[in-house]
Write an enzyme that holds these catalytic residues in place. Sequence first.
Site, PDB file in Angstrom:
ATOM      1  CB  SER A 220      -0.897   0.008   1.246  1.00  0.00           C
ATOM      2  OG  SER A 220      -1.520   1.268   1.427  1.00  0.00           O
ATOM      3  CE1 TYR A 233      -4.270  -2.309   4.847  1.00  0.00           C
ATOM      4  CE2 TYR A 233      -3.405  -0.091   4.515  1.00  0.00           C
ATOM      5  CZ  TYR A 233      -3.867  -1.289   3.997  1.00  0.00           C
ATOM      6  OH  TYR A 233      -3.912  -1.464   2.635  1.00  0.00           O
TER       7      TYR A 233
END
Length: 381
Positions: A220, A233
């Site tokens: 990401s 995350y």
Amino acid sequence: MNPFSSESAWLCLTATAVLGGMLLCKAWSSGQLRSQVVCLAGLWGGACLLSLSLLCSLFLLSVSCFFLLYVSSSDQDLLPVDQKAVLVTGADSGFGHALAKHLDKLGFTVFAGVLDKEGPGAEELRKNCSERLSVLQMDVTKPEQIKDVHSEVAEKIQDKGLWAVVNNAGVLHFPIDGELIPMTVYRKCMAVNFFGAVEVTKVFLPLLRKSKGRLVNVSSMGAMIPFQMVAAYASTKAAISMFSAVIRQELAKWGVKVVTIHPGGFQTNIVGSQDSWDKMEKEILDHFSKEIQENYGQEYVHTQKLALPVMREMSNPDITPVLRDIQHAICAKNPSSFYCSGRMTYLWICFAAYSPISLLDYILKNYFTPKLMPRALRTAS
């Protein structure tokens, strides 16, 4: 003296314009425009800082354009599908679901690992895809399921080998300060986003080594940029990015190429629904200590749910850039080591890497800070 009075200067200028134009056109069509522009801009800036003459600068740029054009051209050479087999984890929804269908249409033999083999995502794959696609029960946090999938894949592909593994399975969490995220959430994120991908990699590497194939890990942009409210995350995505970088070097001697995908903001089910956010909010509040309650207050947590529609609105509904990059990583003869999928993703990552930390913190603090301050800070002000 006019710098353009010599024939050499005009020759370099013409070569730069032609090669640069060809490079940018090719980069535009392949979706890699941002990296090429940043590279050329950096070269031009370096030439200016070194106070090189215009002739030398143009010569440097023309040679650089030629080199980048050569590299860009070689990157576009695609290998034949030729019934190559690909394993995709997290194919219930989002990137994994769309990728499984996309690869099936291209002619790949697809093994779609899903969290729930009887769920709607798995049923849709069985209904809409060809017989080349197999839906397999695969919770990446359960070693026995990973081994079962390995046995089934090995039996089906026989001596062909497995061409690619796409570690896509991932979970997000309620957007809140890292201090308020329960340890159970940290452990779940790490179990799925990092340890799950690592275990899948370790189990399937013998098959990849046999085919000299590809390992594609979906990370990401949050792995590279310290956005607030996603401490659990982002930490796991940073971990999988570093893991990918290390084993990329280690597996090179075996002919296995490792690629990392860094998507920007896209609309997928990983964001979750209102119901899932309600459950996560309750879990956070259940772990509130008296001191946390006094400092933050329940209303601070509650207002974070207002970010759900904002997150969806800011996200790109078209996930084609991600599918295109993963397809290129699987099919290209010489894939890039990492891809930055989405609008401004590459520039954001470059900015985070090279800008002063104080400037980066200022921008992130002012544009990505919750509107409501914690209770203790509101009282103090």
